[in-house]
Design a protein around this motif. Structure first.
Motif, PDB file in Angstrom:
ATOM      1  N   THR A 175       0.846  -1.199   0.000  1.00  0.00           N
ATOM      2  CA  THR A 175       0.000   0.000   0.000  1.00  0.00           C
ATOM      3  C   THR A 175       0.874   1.238   0.000  1.00  0.00           C
ATOM      4  O   THR A 175       2.102   1.173   0.126  1.00  0.00           O
ATOM      5  CB  THR A 175      -0.928   0.015   1.230  1.00  0.00           C
ATOM      6  OG1 THR A 175      -0.126   0.083   2.432  1.00  0.00           O
ATOM      7  CG2 THR A 175      -1.792  -1.234   1.262  1.00  0.00           C
ATOM      8  N   VAL A 176       0.233   2.395  -0.141  1.00  0.00           N
ATOM      9  CA  VAL A 176       0.962   3.669  -0.162  1.00  0.00           C
ATOM     10  C   VAL A 176       1.573   3.923   1.206  1.00  0.00           C
ATOM     11  O   VAL A 176       0.874   3.896   2.237  1.00  0.00           O
ATOM     12  CB  VAL A 176       0.019   4.825  -0.534  1.00  0.00           C
ATOM     13  CG1 VAL A 176       0.747   6.165  -0.419  1.00  0.00           C
ATOM     14  CG2 VAL A 176      -0.516   4.634  -1.951  1.00  0.00           C
ATOM     15  N   ALA A 177       2.883   4.155   1.207  1.00  0.00           N
ATOM     16  CA  ALA A 177       3.569   4.499   2.453  1.00  0.00           C
ATOM     17  C   ALA A 177       3.586   6.008   2.653  1.00  0.00           C
ATOM     18  O   ALA A 177       3.302   6.509   3.737  1.00  0.00           O
ATOM     19  CB  ALA A 177       4.990   3.950   2.441  1.00  0.00           C
ATOM     20  N   ASP A 178       3.878   6.738   1.589  1.00  0.00           N
ATOM     21  CA  ASP A 178       3.931   8.195   1.688  1.00  0.00           C
ATOM     22  C   ASP A 178       3.790   8.784   0.282  1.00  0.00           C
ATOM     23  O   ASP A 178       4.048   8.106  -0.718  1.00  0.00           O
ATOM     24  CB  ASP A 178       5.264   8.632   2.318  1.00  0.00           C
ATOM     25  CG  ASP A 178       5.229  10.080   2.770  1.00  0.00           C
ATOM     26  OD1 ASP A 178       4.116  10.666   2.776  1.00  0.00           O
ATOM     27  OD2 ASP A 178       6.301  10.624   3.098  1.00  0.00           O
ATOM     28  N   VAL A 179       3.388  10.044   0.231  1.00  0.00           N
ATOM     29  CA  VAL A 179       3.256  10.744  -1.046  1.00  0.00           C
ATOM     30  C   VAL A 179       4.514  11.572  -1.259  1.00  0.00           C
ATOM     31  O   VAL A 179       4.806  12.484  -0.472  1.00  0.00           O
ATOM     32  CB  VAL A 179       1.999  11.640  -1.070  1.00  0.00           C
ATOM     33  CG1 VAL A 179       1.939  12.422  -2.388  1.00  0.00           C
ATOM     34  CG2 VAL A 179       0.745  10.807  -0.883  1.00  0.00           C
ATOM     35  N   PHE A 180       5.248  11.229  -2.311  1.00  0.00           N
ATOM     36  CA  PHE A 180       6.461  11.970  -2.639  1.00  0.00           C
ATOM     37  C   PHE A 180       6.118  13.274  -3.358  1.00  0.00           C
ATOM     38  O   PHE A 180       6.716  14.313  -3.103  1.00  0.00           O
ATOM     39  CB  PHE A 180       7.371  11.092  -3.498  1.00  0.00           C
ATOM     40  CG  PHE A 180       8.668  11.727  -3.877  1.00  0.00           C
ATOM     41  CD1 PHE A 180       9.695  11.856  -2.956  1.00  0.00           C
ATOM     42  CD2 PHE A 180       8.874  12.214  -5.163  1.00  0.00           C
ATOM     43  CE1 PHE A 180      10.890  12.451  -3.306  1.00  0.00           C
ATOM     44  CE2 PHE A 180      10.061  12.808  -5.523  1.00  0.00           C
ATOM     45  CZ  PHE A 180      11.071  12.927  -4.588  1.00  0.00           C
ATOM     46  N   LYS A 181       5.137  13.210  -4.240  1.00  0.00           N
ATOM     47  CA  LYS A 181       4.692  14.399  -4.984  1.00  0.00           C
ATOM     48  C   LYS A 181       3.241  14.190  -5.391  1.00  0.00           C
ATOM     49  O   LYS A 181       2.898  13.147  -5.945  1.00  0.00           O
ATOM     50  CB  LYS A 181       5.561  14.624  -6.226  1.00  0.00           C
ATOM     51  CG  LYS A 181       5.199  15.853  -7.043  1.00  0.00           C
ATOM     52  CD  LYS A 181       6.186  16.006  -8.198  1.00  0.00           C
ATOM     53  CE  LYS A 181       5.877  17.208  -9.058  1.00  0.00           C
ATOM     54  NZ  LYS A 181       4.592  17.082  -9.766  1.00  0.00           N
ATOM     55  N   GLU A 182       2.397  15.158  -5.112  1.00  0.00           N
ATOM     56  CA  GLU A 182       0.986  15.044  -5.444  1.00  0.00           C
ATOM     57  C   GLU A 182       0.776  15.108  -6.959  1.00  0.00           C
ATOM     58  O   GLU A 182       1.590  15.696  -7.693  1.00  0.00           O
ATOM     59  CB  GLU A 182       0.180  16.157  -4.766  1.00  0.00           C
ATOM     60  CG  GLU A 182       0.150  16.041  -3.251  1.00  0.00           C
ATOM     61  CD  GLU A 182      -0.615  17.180  -2.609  1.00  0.00           C
ATOM     62  OE1 GLU A 182      -1.251  16.954  -1.557  1.00  0.00           O
ATOM     63  OE2 GLU A 182      -0.562  18.305  -3.150  1.00  0.00           O
ATOM     64  N   GLY A 183      -0.315  14.494  -7.409  1.00  0.00           N
ATOM     65  CA  GLY A 183      -0.655  14.530  -8.831  1.00  0.00           C
ATOM     66  C   GLY A 183      -1.919  15.337  -9.069  1.00  0.00           C
ATOM     67  O   GLY A 183      -2.512  15.896  -8.137  1.00  0.00           O
ATOM     68  N   ILE A 191      -3.922  14.064 -15.314  1.00  0.00           N
ATOM     69  CA  ILE A 191      -2.974  14.962 -15.984  1.00  0.00           C
ATOM     70  C   ILE A 191      -1.543  14.615 -15.575  1.00  0.00           C
ATOM     71  O   ILE A 191      -0.628  14.592 -16.393  1.00  0.00           O
ATOM     72  CB  ILE A 191      -3.289  16.432 -15.635  1.00  0.00           C
ATOM     73  CG1 ILE A 191      -4.700  16.791 -16.099  1.00  0.00           C
ATOM     74  CG2 ILE A 191      -2.258  17.361 -16.263  1.00  0.00           C
ATOM     75  CD1 ILE A 191      -5.125  18.176 -15.681  1.00  0.00           C
ATOM     76  N   GLU A 192      -1.392  14.354 -14.276  1.00  0.00           N
ATOM     77  CA  GLU A 192      -0.077  13.994 -13.740  1.00  0.00           C
ATOM     78  C   GLU A 192      -0.311  13.032 -12.575  1.00  0.00           C
ATOM     79  O   GLU A 192      -1.056  13.353 -11.633  1.00  0.00           O
ATOM     80  CB  GLU A 192       0.674  15.243 -13.275  1.00  0.00           C
ATOM     81  CG  GLU A 192       2.069  14.964 -12.774  1.00  0.00           C
ATOM     82  CD  GLU A 192       2.801  16.226 -12.355  1.00  0.00           C
ATOM     83  OE1 GLU A 192       3.854  16.114 -11.690  1.00  0.00           O
ATOM     84  OE2 GLU A 192       2.307  17.324 -12.680  1.00  0.00           O
ATOM     85  N   ALA A 193       0.289  11.851 -12.641  1.00  0.00           N
ATOM     86  CA  ALA A 193       0.104  10.861 -11.584  1.00  0.00           C
ATOM     87  C   ALA A 193       0.851  11.287 -10.324  1.00  0.00           C
ATOM     88  O   ALA A 193       1.896  11.952 -10.382  1.00  0.00           O
ATOM     89  CB  ALA A 193       0.589   9.493 -12.049  1.00  0.00           C
ATOM     90  N   ALA A 194       0.298  10.909  -9.176  1.00  0.00           N
ATOM     91  CA  ALA A 194       0.965  11.195  -7.911  1.00  0.00           C
ATOM     92  C   ALA A 194       2.150  10.240  -7.746  1.00  0.00           C
ATOM     93  O   ALA A 194       2.035   9.037  -8.012  1.00  0.00           O
ATOM     94  CB  ALA A 194      -0.011  11.041  -6.757  1.00  0.00           C
ATOM     95  N   GLN A 195       3.278  10.767  -7.320  1.00  0.00           N
ATOM     96  CA  GLN A 195       4.461   9.949  -7.074  1.00  0.00           C
ATOM     97  C   GLN A 195       4.442   9.482  -5.626  1.00  0.00           C
ATOM     98  O   GLN A 195       4.385  10.312  -4.713  1.00  0.00           O
ATOM     99  CB  GLN A 195       5.738  10.728  -7.394  1.00  0.00           C
ATOM    100  CG  GLN A 195       5.848  11.118  -8.850  1.00  0.00           C
ATOM    101  CD  GLN A 195       7.080  11.944  -9.160  1.00  0.00           C
ATOM    102  OE1 GLN A 195       7.790  12.371  -8.238  1.00  0.00           O
ATOM    103  NE2 GLN A 195       7.369  12.131 -10.427  1.00  0.00           N
ATOM    104  N   VAL A 196       4.474   8.177  -5.424  1.00  0.00           N
ATOM    105  CA  VAL A 196       4.333   7.631  -4.080  1.00  0.00           C
ATOM    106  C   VAL A 196       5.423   6.602  -3.790  1.00  0.00           C
ATOM    107  O   VAL A 196       6.041   6.038  -4.705  1.00  0.00           O
ATOM    108  CB  VAL A 196       2.947   6.959  -3.897  1.00  0.00           C
ATOM    109  CG1 VAL A 196       1.832   7.982  -4.113  1.00  0.00           C
ATOM    110  CG2 VAL A 196       2.779   5.785  -4.849  1.00  0.00           C
TER     111      VAL A 196
END
Length: 202
Positions: A175-183, A191-196
């Motif tokens: 599962t998602v541990a943390d969001v590196f960059k929002e999408g 438009i831009e996927a979130a980097q996780v």
């Protein structure tokens, strides 16, 4: 006595003349046939001429109708071309107005950033930046743009999340541990996927 014998017999020449008169003149018969044939030919010619005249009228009417249809087709084609030009121009104008409206709202965000930077160097600009971010998010929302920011422990969506790396985490594995960059997504289109980062086994 000879006179009585003569009375009982006709003159042979007179009998021949009477025979010719009864049989008719062949020349007269030929003339009558020619006249009848001439009348038939004349009647046929008249009928043929009438048919030709009728066909000529039909051909003229068909030609006139074809010319009318061709002219109508040219007018329709010209009208359609004009319609396409007007529609394209209207679309460009609407796009320009939409862009102008968006730019007008973005300048408000810039003005807020300028005011935040105009404060003293030792001033706390965080409240101003937060206010500016709220304004910016409002503008994006008005444009049907939403932020993709999955919560820790959320399942990874390969269409909306881009996995950067696997890390040790308290979250369930995979599962998602943390969001590196929002999408970002607009009208359900990413438009831009979130980097996780994704939780790995401890």
């Amino acid at each position: 006595m000879s006179d009585e014998a003569d009375v009982g017999h006709d003159d042979p020449e007179e009998q021949h003349a009477e025979g010719d008169a009864a049989a008719g003149d062949p020349a007269d018969d030929a003339e009558a046939t020619e006249a009848a044939l001439a009348d038939a030919v004349a009647e046929y010619d008249d009928g043929l001429a009438a048919e030709v005249a009728a066909l000529e009228r039909e051909a003229a009417e068909a030609s006139e109708r074809a010319a009318e249809l061709e002219a109508s087709l040219r007018r329709t084609k010209a009208d359609f071309q004009n319609y396409k030009k007007r529609a394209k121009k209207r679309q460009e104008q609407e796009k320009a107005r939409a862009t102008e409206d968006l730019v007008g709202r973005l300048t408000e965000v810039r003005d807020n950033l300028v005011r935040a930077l105009d404060q003293d160097a030792d001033a706390d600009i965080r409240p101003g930046v937060e206010s500016t971010l709220e304004t910016f998010d409002r503008v994006l929302g008005e444009e049907n743009v939403s932020v993709i920011s999955p919560a820790p422990g959320e399942d990874v969506d390969p269409e909306r999340h881009e996995v950067m790396m696997r890390v040790d985490s308290e979250q369930p594995e995979g599962t998602v541990a943390d969001v590196f960059k929002e999408g970002y997504e607009m009208a359900d289109k990413v438009i831009e996927a979130a980097q996780v980062t994704v939780s790995d086994e401890e």
